[in-house]
Design an enzyme around this catalytic site. Structure first.
Site, PDB file in Angstrom:
ATOM      1  CD  GLU A 106      -3.616  -1.673   3.002  1.00 25.90           C
ATOM      2  OE1 GLU A 106      -3.681  -0.845   3.930  1.00 25.90           O
ATOM      3  OE2 GLU A 106      -3.982  -1.403   1.861  1.00 25.90           O
ATOM      4  CG  ASP A 107      -1.817   2.526   6.509  1.00 27.52           C
ATOM      5  OD1 ASP A 107      -2.136   2.142   5.365  1.00 27.52           O
ATOM      6  OD2 ASP A 107      -2.071   3.657   6.942  1.00 27.52           O
ATOM      7  CG  ASP A 139      -1.672   1.215   1.451  1.00 30.32           C
ATOM      8  OD1 ASP A 139      -2.302   1.676   0.482  1.00 30.32           O
ATOM      9  OD2 ASP A 139      -1.671   1.771   2.572  1.00 30.32           O
ATOM     10  CG  LEU A 140       1.676   5.750  -1.757  1.00 27.21           C
ATOM     11  CD1 LEU A 140       3.143   5.522  -2.099  1.00 27.21           C
ATOM     12  CD2 LEU A 140       1.031   6.633  -2.837  1.00 27.21           C
ATOM     13  CG  ASP A 141      -1.733   7.540   0.721  1.00 24.72           C
ATOM     14  OD1 ASP A 141      -1.081   8.587   0.669  1.00 24.72           O
ATOM     15  OD2 ASP A 141      -2.461   7.140  -0.205  1.00 24.72           O
ATOM     16  CE  LYS A 198      -5.953  -0.781  -0.838  1.00 24.82           C
ATOM     17  NZ  LYS A 198      -4.763  -0.097  -0.307  1.00 24.82           N
ATOM     18  CB  SER A 252      -2.161   2.974  -3.632  1.00 19.61           C
ATOM     19  OG  SER A 252      -2.689   4.198  -3.172  1.00 19.61           O
ATOM     20  CB  ALA A 253      -7.547   3.537  -2.305  1.00 20.68           C
ATOM     21  CE  LYS A 290      -4.281   6.565   9.419  1.00 18.70           C
ATOM     22  NZ  LYS A 290      -3.443   6.153  10.551  1.00 18.70           N
ATOM     23  CB  THR A 337       0.418  10.786   2.235  1.00 18.27           C
ATOM     24  OG1 THR A 337       0.221   9.385   2.172  1.00 18.27           O
ATOM     25  CG2 THR A 337       1.533  11.194   1.312  1.00 18.27           C
TER      26      THR A 337
HETATM   27  C1  G6P Z   1      -5.352   6.115   0.313  1.00 19.62           C
HETATM   28  C2  G6P Z   1      -5.511   6.854   1.631  1.00 19.62           C
HETATM   29  C3  G6P Z   1      -6.915   7.398   1.782  1.00 19.62           C
HETATM   30  C4  G6P Z   1      -7.287   8.224   0.571  1.00 19.62           C
HETATM   31  C5  G6P Z   1      -7.209   7.370  -0.688  1.00 19.62           C
HETATM   32  C6  G6P Z   1      -7.530   8.159  -1.956  1.00 19.62           C
HETATM   33  O1  G6P Z   1      -5.980   4.900   0.393  1.00 19.62           O
HETATM   34  O2  G6P Z   1      -5.215   5.998   2.713  1.00 19.62           O
HETATM   35  O3  G6P Z   1      -6.980   8.161   2.952  1.00 19.62           O
HETATM   36  O4  G6P Z   1      -8.583   8.764   0.708  1.00 19.62           O
HETATM   37  O5  G6P Z   1      -5.880   6.851  -0.796  1.00 19.62           O
HETATM   38  O6  G6P Z   1      -6.503   9.067  -2.186  1.00 19.62           O
HETATM   39  P1  G6P Z   1      -6.519  10.204  -3.290  1.00 19.62           P
HETATM   40  O7  G6P Z   1      -5.072  10.649  -3.335  1.00 19.62           O
HETATM   41  O8  G6P Z   1      -6.952   9.572  -4.566  1.00 19.62           O
HETATM   42  O9  G6P Z   1      -7.467  11.241  -2.830  1.00 19.62           O
HETATM   43 MG    MG Z   2      -2.704   3.117   3.614  1.00 22.22          MG
END
Ligand code: G6P
Ligand code: MG
Length: 220
Positions: free
Chosen positions: A169-170, A9-11, A145, A114-115, A45, A17
């Protein structure tokens, strides 16, 4: 033995972030006349931007027209992009590059799952994009997710069976997505929160080379 793949996962896993997402949502909430706490931000998240705004408006007891909803989505993202504009490699979470380097050295295919629709520019800003053989982000997925879609797409792109993939994943929703995909789930964060993960670590400083080696061999 079958090849293993690792999906990140990224964030909140690669970069911190979450604090910028929080600031941007809080700014919008405050403009709309209500508070938005760090604790409420936990629910955001791993959750898509659209779903986050739906939850935020519920918290504030606000109903919006489609046009207004879309304006707020754009506003939140504009503020978020302003917060991350000066992001650089110093915002990579501890020991992440070391783990990525080790896995690359061991010829492990790596994917991002990542989402976020901002995933690629963020990876470019922190100079980690070249580590990933496949990038699946919010621009490709249709089901958020805890649906396993994002991780199943990543496994497919890596050419691996889901049960041969390991996910970092967090988010609770992310751990649920990894489990639903039939993958090994590694939580990064608090054990009390990420109860459903197969393993949980506070951060990558707790992840040892013998543990990574074990993951490369494990059958799930
Ligand atoms: C990640 C973060 C979420 C965020 C989503 C969409 O999954 O954990 O908090 O809402 O990405 O991010 P974006 O950059 O597309 O708004
Ligand atoms: Mg995350």
């Amino acid at each position: 033995m079958a090849q293993r793949g690792f999906i990140f996962d990224l964030d909140g896993v690669i970069v911190d972030t979450a604090k910028y997402h929080y600031l941007a949502w809080k700014k919008l909430a405050n403009e709309l006349g209500f508070e938005f706490t760090q604790q409420q931000n936990e629910m955001f998240k791993g959750v898509s931007r659209k779903r986050c705004l739906e939850i935020l408006l519920q918290i504030g007891g606000i109903t919006a027209s489609e046009a207004q909803f879309n304006t707020w989505m754009v506003e939140k993202n504009r503020d978020y992009l302003a917060y991350i504009a000066h992001m650089d490699a110093t915002e990579i979470l501890p020991e992440v590059p070391k783990v990525l380097k080790y896995l690359k050295k061991m010829n492990i295919p790596l994917a991002l799952g990542s989402a976020s629709k901002n995933a690629v520019p963020i990876l470019e800003k922190v100079h980690l994009k070249e580590y990933f053989d496949s990038i699946i982000d919010g621009n490709q997925v249709t089901k958020a997710k805890p649906d396993p879609e994002v991780f199943l797409m990543a496994a497919k792109q890596l050419g691996l069976a889901p049960q041969h993939c390991v996910v970092f994943e967090d988010a609770v929703a992310g751990i649920q997505a990894a489990n639903a995909a039939g993958m090994v789930s590694i939580g990064i964060g608090e054990k009390e929160v990420l109860k459903e993960a197969h393993y949980v670590f506070k951060d990558f400083t707790e992840i040892t080379v013998p543990f990574l080696d074990q993951l490369m061999k494990s059958t799930h």
